[in-house]
Structures are given as C-alpha cells and as structure tokens.
Design a protein around this motif. Structure first.
Motif, mmCIF file in Angstrom:
data_model
loop_
_atom_site.group_PDB
_atom_site.id
_atom_site.type_symbol
_atom_site.label_atom_id
_atom_site.label_comp_id
_atom_site.label_asym_id
_atom_site.label_seq_id
_atom_site.Cartn_x
_atom_site.Cartn_y
_atom_site.Cartn_z
ATOM 1 N N PRO B 124 3.482 65.855 32.524
ATOM 2 C CA PRO B 124 4.179 64.628 32.116
ATOM 3 C C PRO B 124 3.418 63.344 32.442
ATOM 4 C CG PRO B 124 5.703 66.180 33.106
ATOM 5 C CD PRO B 124 4.340 66.738 33.338
ATOM 6 N N GLY B 125 2.614 63.322 33.464
ATOM 7 C CA GLY B 125 1.903 62.071 33.773
ATOM 8 C C GLY B 125 0.561 61.940 33.089
ATOM 9 N N GLU B 157 3.930 55.828 22.580
ATOM 10 C CA GLU B 157 5.379 55.983 22.756
ATOM 11 C C GLU B 157 5.695 57.067 23.789
ATOM 12 O OE1 GLU B 157 6.459 54.496 18.193
ATOM 13 O OE2 GLU B 157 6.547 56.626 18.715
ATOM 14 N N LEU B 158 4.762 57.979 23.992
ATOM 15 C CA LEU B 158 4.938 58.990 25.039
ATOM 16 C C LEU B 158 4.446 58.489 26.397
ATOM 17 C CD1 LEU B 158 3.783 62.170 23.066
ATOM 18 C CD2 LEU B 158 6.128 61.605 23.748
ATOM 19 N N THR B 159 3.238 57.947 26.416
ATOM 20 C CA THR B 159 2.636 57.607 27.716
ATOM 21 C C THR B 159 3.146 56.297 28.282
ATOM 22 O OG1 THR B 159 0.827 56.297 26.776
ATOM 23 C CG2 THR B 159 0.458 58.677 27.001
ATOM 24 N N GLY B 160 3.589 55.390 27.424
ATOM 25 C CA GLY B 160 3.944 54.048 27.876
ATOM 26 C C GLY B 160 2.712 53.217 28.168
ATOM 27 N N GLU B 200 -10.751 55.519 37.976
ATOM 28 C CA GLU B 200 -9.301 55.338 38.018
ATOM 29 C C GLU B 200 -8.549 56.627 37.678
ATOM 30 O OE1 GLU B 200 -9.317 50.749 36.318
ATOM 31 O OE2 GLU B 200 -7.830 52.166 35.539
ATOM 32 N N LEU B 201 -9.149 57.387 36.752
ATOM 33 C CA LEU B 201 -8.449 58.578 36.250
ATOM 34 C C LEU B 201 -8.677 59.809 37.119
ATOM 35 C CD1 LEU B 201 -9.167 58.079 32.445
ATOM 36 C CD2 LEU B 201 -6.925 57.994 33.549
ATOM 37 N N VAL B 206 -5.851 64.456 32.188
ATOM 38 C CA VAL B 206 -6.350 63.612 31.097
ATOM 39 C C VAL B 206 -6.457 64.428 29.813
ATOM 40 C CG1 VAL B 206 -8.372 62.361 30.238
ATOM 41 C CG2 VAL B 206 -7.653 62.074 32.616
ATOM 42 N N TYR B 207 -5.967 63.831 28.731
ATOM 43 C CA TYR B 207 -6.230 64.391 27.402
ATOM 44 C C TYR B 207 -7.327 63.552 26.784
ATOM 45 C CZ TYR B 207 -5.649 66.227 22.737
ATOM 46 O OH TYR B 207 -5.883 66.833 21.524
#
Lengths: 282, 282, 282, 282, 282, 282
Positions: B124-125, B157-160, B200-201, B206-207
C-alpha cells in the motif's frame, strides 16, 4: 587491376600507376549470423559518395589533391569463407607489392583477416588498431573458427599478446572480456587512452580496422548488429584525426549494411569517415 | 502460467517454480490517440533479443546467471481498456502472490495502471518512479479517463501527493505541468536529482515504469509519439544503473512501436535496457 | 490570402486580420541536385504538428496564446526557379505590407532568396542569420546561378560583406570557405559566438534562415543531403532560444524532406523547432 | 524433437507422437548470390500466420482438424553449405523414420537438396515436382556446386533423366534450358500440362518443392530475386489443389525473404499457400 | 457541418447547401485485432487524391461536374467502440435529414454499423451490398460483439435473413460460411451473380459497403489483414460500374491502412475507386 | 562518348565502335508536379540489372550475342528544362550520326521530346509509338509548355495529326481525350489494335516511347504517379514482342522512380523489359 565497369568512390579516379592508395571492395557477408547485408556496403558507399564534398573543413585538405585508385569489388564466393579470404589476401598482397596503401571496404568484419594476413606477411611486426562495438574475440561461433564474431581471435593468433589495441568495445561474451584482459589492449566504451596508444605505436607498422558499428545506432542504424550506447560521429571523427602520423600500412572499413537504413544517413557517415581517413593517411 | 507456444526473451527460459522474476507482455495500444503499434512491442523485443549478448560489460554480470521466466503475452481485448487493465492486474497479482518480480512489456503506457493497481494492493505505501518524455497527467483525453495521456493522473489517485517521481519530462499541456508542481516530484528534461530521489526512496517499495520515449527519437524513433530533445542511451543507462539497491516490487517498459523503425535499432535499445534492468533488479 | 482547403499547423488558425505572423509553404525543390523531396516538407509539418503539444516547457509559453495565420502553400512551377522566386517574393512583400511577420516553410533552401528579396526591399539594412550544415556560397552549380548550393552567395550580393552570419557550417568546397573568410561571418561546426552575434545584431532588422540539415542526421535523417557530424536537437534549441529579443523581420525553415524518414522523427523535430521559433519571435 | 521456445505456425501445435506431418524451418541463405534474407522466412511465416484463418473456403477443410507438429527451426551454420545440408538431411530422415510427412520451410532453395537426399534414400524411385521461376539447373555458380542456382542439377544427379517435373520456369541461362530439354520435364511460364503430369506421377512417391518466386513479384515482392512475369496467386493455388491425391512423401516452401516486403503481403501469401498445401496433403 | 481546417478530397469542395453528397471520415481502428492503421485512411486519401485526375475515361464524366461537400473527419474516441458508433450514426442521420448522400471513409469496417443504423432508421427496408475478402459474420471476437470481424453479423441483426448481399468473400471461420449459407446471399471469391443481384435490388434502398481488402494484396497491400487471392482492380472497377442505377442511400469505403504501403499505390487505388463511385452514384 | 566511371547495364559493355545500339541515361525529373524521383531510374536499372539473366526464354536469344554500348548518364541541369532537352537532343543526334540506335533511359517523360527532336530532324517522316497510362496531351501544365504532362502535345506539334499512336491510356483531363479523338490514334486501357498499328507502321521510321506507368501499380509501384488499372507484365511483354520487325530508329523507357518501391520489383520489371526490347530491336 583495371577498374572496368565500376563507378568509383568520389575523387578516387586516379590512374593505378601513380596512385598512392588503392580502394577495393570485399562484398562478403557469408558468416553473418544475425542480419546479412554488408555485401551491399561498398557499392552503396561508391554510389552515395557524390552526396558529400571532396573538401574536408576539419583537415582543410581536399581529396582532389590525392592520388587514389578504386579497383572496384572483388568477386567473392558466398559459400566458402576460406576461399574468400584467400582472394582478399591475394589482392592485398598485390597492392602492397605495388607500393599502394590497401584500403578495403567490407563486407562483414571477417574480411579483415584476409587483408591482415597479407599485411602481416609483408610487415611481420605489424600491430592492429581496432575500433568496434564488439570484441570479436570468440574462439569460434557455433563451431566455426572463421566467423565475424571470431575475427580478432584469429588476428591475435598472428600477432600474439599485446598486438591488438581495441577501442569502443561494449558487447561480447564474458569469456571475450576475460580473454581481452589477458591478451589484448582493450578500452571499453570509448577512446580513452587512444592518444597514449598512438604514442606507443609511433613508428610501428599498423593495420587499422574500423567496424562502423562502433558508432551509436542513432548515427549508423544501417548495420547488421546494432548495439546501443556507441560513440557519436564527432567522437569517431576526432579519434580518426588522432591517427595522423601513424605508420598505417593497411586499413579497412566494415559492416555497413545499407538496406537497414533507408534514409541514407548511415552510408553518408561511412563515406565521410572514409574521406577523412584517406586525408589523414595520405 | 505455462509459456507454451512462445519464443522467450533471451536467456529468460527458467522454469516458473524457481524463477525470481517473470516477464509478461501486455500488447495493448487501444487508447493511443496518435500512432498505434505498441501492441507489437513485446513480440519484437523477444524476437530481436538474440541480437544482443546476455553479458553486460557495464555491470559485469550475465543474464545466464539469473532465473527469469517469460510468460508470453496476455491476450487482451482492444476495444475495452478497463477489461484489459483487469487482466493485467490479475496477472500481476498472481505473480506477486507467487513471489516473483513482475516485469511487464507494453504496449502503450496505460498498461502501467493495471500492474500498479496490483502492486499497490500488495504494497500500500508503494511509490512510483517514472521515466518519460510526457507528463501523462491529463485528467482525461477527449473525455476518456483511461488514456495513455492520463495514466499518471490515475496512478496519482492511488498514491496521493508526492507518491510519484517523474524524470525526463519534456512535453505536456500547461495544466499538466501546473499539476505536477502541486502534486508530484517532477524533474524536467533529464535526470538531475535522481541520486537524491533514490536516497529518499531507499527501503520504500517502488514501482518503476519506463516509457521508452524518454530517449531521444534519434535513439528510439520506433515509438508512437516521438518527442525531440530526449536523453541519450548512455544517460538512460546510467540512470538505470543508479536504481541498484532500490526495493523495486514491479516494473514495466512501454511504448516501443517497432514498425516505425525498420532498422531495428529501437528494438535493440529496448532489449538492452531490459537486460540491464533485469541485472540491476535481481 | 484566404487559407481555403488546408489543414493548418497546430494552433495557427487565427483570422488573418488579427494575426501577428503568417505561415506560408514554399513547396519547391526544383534545383536540388542530389535527392529531391523538400517539396513535401510543409504539408508533412502541418499534418504531423498534431503529434506535439502547443505548450513549450522550455519557454513556459503556449502557441494558443499567439495569433498566427497559416496561408497554406503557394502553387509554384517546378521548371522555373525564377518564377517561383517571384511568387515567393510577392507573397512575402504582401505579408510585410500587412504588418505580419512572414514565416516560410520550405522547400529547398533557394526559396530563401525570394523571401529575403522582399524583406531587403522593405528593410534595406537587414542582415541574415543563417544556420546550416552547408555554406551555400557557390558562385553557381553546374552553371546555374539559382541553386540551393548558391543561395547565400545570391543573398550576399544583396547584403554585401559582413551582412551574413553563418553558424554550424561543416560542408562546402574549399572556395566557399575561402569566400566566407573574406566576406561573411562564418562559425564552423556549431554555435560558438552566437551570443556575441546576437549582441552585435541587436536592433538591426534580421532575416533568420534555418536549414534543418544543421542537425545531425541521427536527429534529422529526413533531408536531401544528410551531412554527418551536426548539432544535437538540444544545441539547436538552445541556439534558437538565444534569438529572443532580436528584431527578426522574416524567417524560414527549409530542407525537410520527410519521405527519407519513415519514422516521422524528422518531421517532429521540424515541428517542435517551429513551435519554439514562433514562441521566441512573437 | 521438442519445439521448446518457439511460436508455432497457426494450428500446428499437435503433440509430436500423434502428428501426421512435421514442419521445420531451414533458415539458411548462405549461397545466395544476389540478395540474402531467406533465413528470415520461417520465423516470419510463423509470426504472421495468425493473420490468416485456419479454415479454407477453397477446400472446405480446417487446419484445426489436422495433426501437425512444428519442430521450430534448425540451427544451421552459415559458412558451410555442406554442413547445413547434412543437418537438414538428418532431420528429414528422422521425421521419415517416425512416419511423419516432412514439411520444410526455407531458406534459400539449396535446402531442398538436403531434404531430398533423405527422401531419396528412403524412397529410391522418388520423383520431384518443382514449381519455380528459375530453372536452377546450372552445373555450378562461380565454381560452387552447392548453390541455390544449381540445386535442381544436384537433384537430377540423384533422380536421373526424367525424374524432375518443372513448372513455371521463366528465367535461366541458355545452357540451363538446353539441359532441361535433354534431361527434365520442363514447362515454361505456367502450369500447362500439370494435370497430365499428376496423372503420370500417380502412385509414385513425389517430393514437392515450391520456390515462391514462381509467383509474380506483384504478389510476392519479398524474395531475393524477383522475376517479373510470374503466375498469379490464384493460378498457383489452383495448381496446388491439383496435387490432391499424389503420393507426396516430402515437401518444402522456399525463398520467402520477408524484409523486402514491408507490407507483409508476401508473407501472407506464403502462409496461405502452406495452409492449402497441408490441407491437400493430409 | 463546416469543413474548417481540412484539405478536401479532390474536387469535393462544393458548398454544403447545394451538395448532393457529403463525404466524412471515420478514422477509427479501435477493434482491429491484427494490424491497426486504418485510422490514417481518410487523411491519406484526401492528401493523395491530387495524384489522380477528376475525369473518368471509363464513365466519360468528371468530378468537376458534381456537387460534393467534404465534412472532414469526425473526432472519435479510440477506447470506446460504442461511443464512436454513436457519433457516426448521428453524423449520418444529419446528412440524411439534409438530403445528402452520406459517403463515409473508414477506418476499420466496424464503422459501417454506425452509418447503417442511421440509414436503416431512415429507410427501414434497406438492404446491404457488401464487397469484402472477409465474411465478417462472427458472433463476437474474443467476446467482443463490436468488432470489425463481426460487423456484418450486427448488420444482419437489423436486416434479417436475406438482407445482405456479399461478394468476393474468401476468408472466414467455418461457422461464418455456415451462417452465410443460412442467412445471407454470399458469393465467394468474386462477382458472379452481381448483375442478377443488381436486378433483384432495383428500386430497393441499398447501403453499399466496400472493404478494400477485397482487392488482391498485390493491388492493395496497404490494409490491416492482407488476404491473397483477391480480385484485380479492373474486376472491382467493373463491379462498381455495374451499380449504376441502384437506389444507393449510403455508402462507405473501409480498411485502407496506408502506412503498410510506402509506394502510395494502395491509396491511389482507393482514391480512384471513390472517384468512380461518386460518378456512378450522382 | 567514353563511358568512364560507370557500371553498365548487364551485358551492354561492347566497345563504342562496333556497337549497334547505345544506351544513355537522362536522369531528369525537373518538371514532375507530383512525386519526383525518376532521376534515380537509370542508375537503379544499371545496378539491379545483374539480378536478371542475359538470356530471354521468350525470344530464345541472349544479350551476350548483341553489341550494345552504355554511355552512362548525361549530366543535366535540374532547373532548366530547355537546357536539359538540348543536351538530350545533341546526344541523340550524335548517336544517330554514328549509326547507333539511341536507347534512352529516363527520367521523367519530358525527356522524350529531346530525343525525338533529334530523331525527327534525321527522319522527317518518323512516327511515334507511345505506351503510357497518361495521355500527356495537355497544352501546358500551370502555364508551363515543357512539362511531362504535355510532352506528347509537343511531339504532336512536330509530327502533326495521325503521327502518334497511343496505347494503354487510362488517365487524363477531358480535354486531352478530346484532343486525342481529333489528332492522334489513341487506344484506351490496353493494346487492342496494336497488331494493326504495327502493320500500318511497317517500313516507316518509328520512335518508341515507353512510360512504365502503363503497367499496373501492382507490377510497378515505383513510379511518380501510380495509376491503378494498368496492364500486366505479360501484356506489356507481349506487346513489346509484337514490335519485332518495325523500323525503330530511337526508343526510350521512362518514369521508373525506384525509391517508391523498396522491394526492387519495379526496377526488375524495367530491366527485363529493356532486355526484351534490345533483343527485339537488334
């Protein structure tokens, strides 16, 4: 040795007797495993050479001031690599005997072996300067010792360790890179160290072989095995200009496969590099 | 999940059970507004992959040492984008459930939405790393919410806000750039700041989605919407190598449209980048 | 002056009365000695312009905010260069009289002479800024004074010494470079000194002519005489952005020959440069 | 004999055990003197076969009702024609031993010799039915006995006089036509007399070889040596349907060179003829 | 209904009010399963129409004597077949209401359904005359009822048994031919019986739909699904001339996919047939 | 008159002195209004002629038994049609004076006027046999009297009424057909009446001009203005064979534009027809 019934490369229409260099085509692509078509290279270069100028603003010299003869193409059997190499070797030897610089237009890269055999017989200590995307150091390809993927291995069998200087290599099997680490002077990806190599080779007879696929496929899509990540035209041109003063005793340009680039840009690149090479060498 | 009746990408012929990653093709180009043809991308990549080597001199690693399975292509309906996305989502979910890294070969860029939905459900994140020439942030295209020009808006719209890192963007409507300024991390034109983004990631799932038209059209003319002024192959390669160590949980390569480049150079570039990506990720 | 029965360049659909600039095509390639096809340039640019966006992220401006009229193509006789030039001159003069900036889409480079004659008549002190791969300074070509290889010589006959600023030149006969040394301001190979030239030209009326073959053939293979070793798209774009603030009174883009590049990338490059030029000039 | 890692010809996905016929590709074009590329024929046919239907409205039969296995392509050395022929002969012999009808997809026409050697060893009285534009009866080509221009001469050395029935021949040297007059049954230009030949051959084992260049180049431009004045698709189809009932013990389709026809129409013609042949034979 | 910003088909530049017929493009190829590209058909036809003459030596009549309006292309969503069909139906209905003969340029064959719905609503007893290589009678394609492979089935749902006359059909699944035997009037392979059909249809309102792939791929390689064995240009032309006197209330030409034929011959064939159709109908 | 630096048409390598016929190229396409490229015709024909045989099975004769010289190409100015015609006329006159049959390879059709002027000066009663798709009888084209669309009108001004026999014509303006009805002997669409015409022309000096676009575009897509509905290769060949015995004093083959047919089939058709013509005439 007459060039009957051919259209010469631009401004290479000197008489044979007074020529300092002699072009000949080696339209052979019989061992190409992936995409054939390099047989059409020499003819395309001659035909399209009239789209470039004879004058080089890079060197401020003009092909019109040189004396170059164009022998036309050898007639080579496609089914037999060894026979083709023999015919190439004979032509190269003849030109060397007549005091001409042999300039061969491939064809696939295997043709280099034929020309180099003649050069090496004449100049036993000759070394090889090799610009390419591919290492070409396989021991064989599907069991075939005479393959464009193995040509530098065959050349090494003549020169021995340290006799080959490779630049621009960006593709090969792991074993080829291991072989290079032990037996050749390989610079990967570009031309770092070319100036130093030129300094080392000063005075030594050098055979120069240019596989055009060293260029990025954006510049030269017209080749059998396009390998992304290559050098730009300006990088190759600068490297060629750095050869000024070397004792080059033979040279070739290989692996233009013009049908894969309908725009003609690949052939134009090959023609312009040949012009610059002739002006550097003569 | 068997790969019957397909020719796999080079060296991706592991058995499914032991595979760490699984390729699948998503040959869909149903929402392309300008020039279709990305449906032919996966098949071209498989067929031409035999023109490159399995060994990478950049990473000194070999595809032969990895375990990758190639599922072949999904059979997708061209008339219904939502149905196609559902099939892609299901396949991705199944691979994730089986512990494989899903590696999708597009197709147009909209297919990313299907794969990311499955990834996001599982992680989810998850955040999205997006290399592209186009912002793809339209709210809709001619009223169509499911369009390759709107795919990153749907992903957002999914990740914000802040969930998408975009690099290389050089084309879009004014409103897309305004949207990006407010809602995504966009780097225009190139890869400045990629190292910092990777930092940062670190640790985050990660996709990674690669729209091949980030490359300059000189390198990759074979795409539906060529956008001049892109990055070179070496720039993209260096960026891909910088992804080493990221926690990538899914990835795709999109928008190769091979028919627009008869030379094969575009497909070769796609194949080589995929090889490097697999070697970076596994 | 109505544009009946044409499809305009993207977003150039203003009414004539309120337009600040007016495009027109000059589809002439009658003196091309090597490979014709530039006659198809204007139509290809209009048709493919819908593949790019109207917004420029480089300038953060939008074509939608400008007022440009597209006249369509002139109907030009192929057999008579002089007649064609007269029709081009008349059209340019009419646009100038109506207070529009004339923007001509070639066609081969000779068309510049027609447009510049009108500009020079209107602005007698005008100078010429010339981006090109070729010097175009021959006195004649096979005895023909009106040739695309001689167009800048003809222009010089109007402006006199020092009236022409040439950039990017990398091809020509020796005599052309000698002529340039004596009579024009020539920068070879790239854009060194462009900033200084822009400073010199500040306030002076300038005619800008862009021969697209200044771009490397990797970027623009779709041209009649591809000349390897050119500038990249970004280099040209940066140079174009440097023209901001010049008093440009007329301009043209020439020598796109779209049939030689089936990928469409060449046409896309031409369209994008035209978009940027319009945004710089207006 | 497993077909791992290939995409089969449409509907030829039977298991080997129960198959009545077995396809295999012989992607060899090593002796082609003019334009290579037939090596790409089998792969193109498999890939494009999904553009035709499995059902034949001409025969009212369906490939889905047959049991055909597709072995994929042989891996053949390009440098050595004799080695390639040996591999072809071995494969053909193995299929014959297993009771399958061998169906070979060339490749250049020389491959027929390999397959026919195996057939002739198994069926000593076998005769050859040969559809072609070219006589292929040279004694050698540039001294090479193994050439696609000499393949029927080599076949004749096995069958002896009267063993070969040739149709559609419209090109050759004078000596080839003289040879045919003495030693083969040659019908020039078309299929006159085919019905009678079929009647003569009734019951005899027949090897059928189809050089696709018998078709007019308007129908099949994708071949190495296009020879104008050939038969139409319908004429060839009608001739193929006339083979119903013959005792065909082996067959091949040769000389599709798909790169020379970007439209795909040549490959479609080859696929459709193969479908009809399979339906006629099984 | 204004045709702003388009280039019309040759000589179809009448004002709307006085026009007897109105062209419009339906550039949709969203359900094409094999090779897309028919979306480019209408634009190619307009652009290349200037390569043919307005005068027909076959009918001794001239397009210049007719009054035809060209509406330009509809803007259709690629993702939604139903929405596209609705827009086509609306346009057709409007033209019928205004007393114009609707002449639609596809696009894939599914677009016929949209136009026919409007025609059938206006003329409930209308029948359909269908020239095609493919039966297009599938019940669905991969579950999709709206597919170019199912369009005639959908049309039949409107007309009922006997309402469709099909000519030239040479490809389909077995089930399609079985369906045709029960429900349509199908002539396979050519135009036998067309004269009789024309006699039967005399006086009845007829919708005529021409899928250009009825032509042999030698004549029209530029189509998505080339099907060898088709009719010649002269056979199609003769068939079209036979339609003189029918009460045609709507018509379309579909499935030109110009990118697959770089020679332009396919587009020329489409343009010439459209010229003849307009002269026959008006 | 020496042919230095050219590659001759196959087997046309006789010495000038003993030659009965002399080929020369007229690579001019300066008045072509639609698609240029015929300038590349002669060179393509020479280069590709080695793909056909020297022996004709139709006539059972061999080019090797003839004595033909190939002069290579004239160097013609593109900008001036009148100058080009003068150079063509001079060359033709010189060949006639030397007793050679002039055989011209176009180029666009206007070149016929230059050659015919020389022929007519030498043989004042000469008539013209004209095979073509287009009438070429316009009075002018956009005001230009020297246009390939007007060439036969210019020829008629020399011969007067009845001096021109036209076959295969299927395109033109209404006025051209009206002109033909009054002033020439025109057969539309095909070769009906050719035998009778040959009988009428027996003994009269005849100039034969073949515009290759008489062939259907399926056979010859490589031409500037493809006109569907033409004759097949066999029909043209049969017509050419019917010319046996005519007193042909000059001939040409025009309008091959090889770049529009990447398959090479168009050039092969032109080469084969030239072989047959030479064998018929000599």
């Amino acid at each position: 040795m007459l060039n009957r019934n051919i259209e010469t490369f631009i401004a290479c229409d000197s008489e044979y007797g007074g020529a300092k260099a002699a072009l000949f085509g080696a339209p052979f692509d019989g061992t190409v495993s992936y995409r054939p078509g390099a047989r059409f290279g020499p003819k395309a270069m001659r035909g399209e050479s009239f789209g470039i100028e004879t004058y080089s603003p890079y060197q401020r010299r003009d092909l019109l001031d040189l004396a170059v003869f164009d022998c036309g193409d050898l007639e080579l059997p496609f089914g037999s690599a060894e026979s083709a190499l023999k015919l190439i070797e004979d032509r190269t030897a003849r030109l060397l005997d007549d005091g001409k610089l042999p300039v061969m237009l491939g064809g696939e890269h295997l043709v280099t072996l034929g020309a180099f055999r003649a050069v090496y017989a004449k100049c036993p200590g000759a070394r090889v300067l090799h610009f390419d995307a591919h290492a070409d150091l396989r021991d064989d390809y599907l069991g075939d010792a005479l393959s464009h993927a193995a040509v530098m291995r065959r050349v090494w069998e003549l020169t021995g360790d340290g006799g080959i200087y490779q630049f621009g290599i960006r593709s090969g099997e792991r074993a080829e890179f291991d072989f290079a680490a032990a037996h050749t002077n390989m610079t990967m990806f570009g031309f770092d160290g070319l100036e130093r190599a030129a300094w080392e080779l000063a005075g030594t007879p050098v055979y120069f072989t240019l596989d055009l696929d060293i260029l990025d496929p954006s510049v030269l899509p017209g080749t059998g095995t396009p390998e992304p990540g290559g050098v730009s035209f300006r990088e190759l041109l600068d490297a060629v200009l750095m050869l000024k003063g070397l004792n080059v005793v033979g040279l070739d340009i290989c692996e233009l496969s013009p049908h894969y680039d309908q725009s003609g840009a690949s052939t134009a690149a090959a023609c312009k590099i040949l012009r610059e090479l002739l002006l550097v060498m003569l």
